[in-house]
Design a protein around this motif. Structure first.
Motif, PDB file in Angstrom:
ATOM      1  N   ARG A 142       0.888  -0.926  -0.065  1.00 15.93           N
ATOM      2  CA  ARG A 142      -0.251  -0.013   0.467  1.00 15.93           C
ATOM      3  C   ARG A 142       0.680   1.080  -0.154  1.00 15.93           C
ATOM      4  NH1 ARG A 142      -3.806  -0.511   5.324  1.00 15.93           N
ATOM      5  NH2 ARG A 142      -4.011   1.930   4.724  1.00 15.93           N
ATOM      6  N   LEU A 143       1.833   1.492   1.379  1.00 19.19           N
ATOM      7  CA  LEU A 143       3.019   2.276   0.640  1.00 19.19           C
ATOM      8  C   LEU A 143       3.386   2.419  -0.475  1.00 19.19           C
ATOM      9  CD1 LEU A 143       4.266   1.984   4.108  1.00 19.19           C
ATOM     10  CD2 LEU A 143       2.891   3.412   4.038  1.00 19.19           C
ATOM     11  N   ASP A 145       2.338   1.477  -3.567  1.00 18.10           N
ATOM     12  CA  ASP A 145       1.190   1.920  -4.595  1.00 18.10           C
ATOM     13  C   ASP A 145       1.150   3.357  -4.730  1.00 18.10           C
ATOM     14  OD1 ASP A 145       1.661  -0.735  -5.359  1.00 18.10           O
ATOM     15  OD2 ASP A 145      -0.831  -0.901  -5.088  1.00 18.10           O
ATOM     16  N   ALA A 146       1.441   4.116  -2.987  1.00 14.31           N
ATOM     17  CA  ALA A 146       0.386   5.221  -3.018  1.00 14.31           C
ATOM     18  C   ALA A 146       1.410   6.338  -3.109  1.00 14.31           C
ATOM     19  CB  ALA A 146       0.174   5.106  -1.746  1.00 14.31           C
ATOM     20  N   ALA A 148       4.752   6.427  -1.139  1.00 16.05           N
ATOM     21  CA  ALA A 148       5.120   6.737  -0.041  1.00 16.05           C
ATOM     22  C   ALA A 148       6.360   6.052   0.206  1.00 16.05           C
ATOM     23  CB  ALA A 148       4.535   6.465   1.189  1.00 16.05           C
ATOM     24  N   LEU A 264       0.000   5.571   6.024  1.00 17.21           N
ATOM     25  CA  LEU A 264      -1.510   4.315   5.705  1.00 17.21           C
ATOM     26  C   LEU A 264      -2.709   4.700   6.468  1.00 17.21           C
ATOM     27  CD1 LEU A 264       0.654   1.549   7.341  1.00 17.21           C
ATOM     28  CD2 LEU A 264       0.056   1.382   5.065  1.00 17.21           C
TER      29      LEU A 264
END
Length: 409
Positions: A142-143, A145-146, A148, A264
């Motif tokens: 998630r990090l 893909d964002a 970050a 997150l």
């Protein structure tokens, strides 16, 4: 992973006080007012050498937090991790020619034994890094893909610039952060990183080292900070009451963990208070595994030292203070334990009702254990010098010392 058995906490009459405690992030005392369930996360051991007095002092501090909350008639949701895969553990296993899994299991078992002997209340959830990996991988993805996080030669790094609140736990400048990062497991000098402070989220598999399926991340193992974040978010959620550990975790561990969680979730802060225990020294230097200047709880127990005396030695120092372990510290604790046990062994004595309130007041005031010990000393001295006619007083004093200080008389 299982924790250790809980010792019974006597119920006291009356009501405990809300805890005022020092918050590292604000540099001030804050009054914690949890709901019916107080939530606390305390960073656990890396199990390659457990349990030295520095560990014991840290977990004693957060045991007091639990006891203060329980005395306010709250439930406590306490979570602690075990970093059961990490570079120091692997290096120790190679050095000693033993299996790293066996080393971790052996030292974790010894830690449980020490915590049981010291009457530390166990966590509700005791989670190893290895068992947390299935929950860690999606967070790293998630990090990434964002935007970050980014990849560097197969490893995945968190970008500290993705968090506008980065730095609000430690309040250190960049130079100090870089120095501590190098000292405490980071790699600020690695070429190709966007920022020298960026911490690793996922380490790609290295030859001869353990690795796990990381989905789109490839095989590897998690970084240190994301491990605790995954466990805390899973079991406590954001905005829990206390993030605890030793003062050596302020940076980078708690700073980085806060940033991971805040990016997150989009929420701030991760914890309402960041609480840190001081360091314990031996022969003028902080106890550390790298220096080998350690006094082990298990060694003292094998030598016949009463665990209650070990606990009193810890309680004689304010949790935020740095202090030095000496033979005299232990001798004083042994003598104090003897005086207290003699005082409560008599059939009656001076009323202990005021003592209970003194203990509550001291501990609610930033866990002032030395003040609490002084209060018991005064009651024990009165008992020895003048006695009294209250048949219930010794029992009241004994139960209060057990419930609030964790010392069985």
């Amino acid at each position: 992973m299982h924790a250790w058995p809980a010792s019974e906490v006597p119920a006291l009459t009356g009501q405990g006080r809300d805890l005022r405690i020092h918050d590292t992030a604000t540099g001030a005392l804050v009054t914690l007012d949890p709901g019916p369930v107080a939530r606390i996360y305390v960073c656990g051991i890396t199990p390659y050498d457990a349990t030295h007095m520095g560990h014991a002092a840290t977990y004693n501090a957060f045991d007091l937090v639990q006891r203060v909350w329980l005395d306010t008639k709250r439930q406590v949701h306490y979570v602690q991790n075990v970093t059961d895969v990490d570079d120091p553990l692997l290096e120790r296993a190679v050095r000693d020619g033993i299996d790293w899994v066996g080393l971790a299991e052996k030292e974790t078992a010894l830690f449980r034994e020490d915590m049981t002997a010291l009457r530390m209340l166990p966590p509700k959830h005791y989670i190893g890094a290895v068992e947390a990996i299935p929950g860690i991988v999606p967070l790293v993805e998630r990090l990434r893909d964002a935007g970050a996080a980014y990849e560097l030669e197969g490893d995945v790094y968190f970008s500290v610039e993705a968090d506008p609140n980065f730095g609000k736990v430690s309040h250190l400048d960049a130079a100090a952060m870089r120095l501590l990062s190098a000292e405490r497991g980071g790699d600020p000098d690695r070429a190709g990183k966007k920022n020298p402070l960026d911490p690793m989220l996922w380490m790609a598999a290295r030859e001869g080292e353990p690795s796990w399926d990381g989905g789109s991340l490839g095989r590897g193992r998690p970084g240190w900070h994301i491990e605790c974040v995954a466990i805390a978010l899973d079991h406590l959620g954001m905005g829990f009451d206390v993030q605890g550990g030793g003062s050596d975790l302020v940076f980078p561990h708690h700073e980085m963990g806060a940033s991971h969680a805040q990016v997150l979730t989009g929420e701030f802060p991760m914890a309402k208070a960041y609480v840190h225990a001081g360091m314990v020294a031996l022969d003028g230097e902080k106890m550390s595994k790298s220096k080998g200047n350690l006094v082990f709880v298990s060694a003292l127990r094998r030598a016949g030292v009463d665990p209650a005396a070990i606990r009193l030695a810890l309680l004689a120092h304010h949790y935020r203070d740095n202090w030095e372990w000496t033979d005299q510290v232990l001798a004083d604790a042994v003598a104090r334990l003897g005086r207290w046990r003699a005082a409560v062994s008599r059939p009656d004595g001076p009323s202990a009702d005021a003592l209970v309130e003194e203990l509550r007041e001291a501990l609610a005031n930033d866990l002032d254990a030395p003040a609490a010990l002084a209060a018991v000393d005064r009651w024990a001295a009165l008992q020895t010098e003048r006695g009294g006619t209250d048949e219930g007083a010794p029992g009241v004093a004994s139960r209060a010392v057990d419930a609030l200080l964790g010392v069985a008389l």
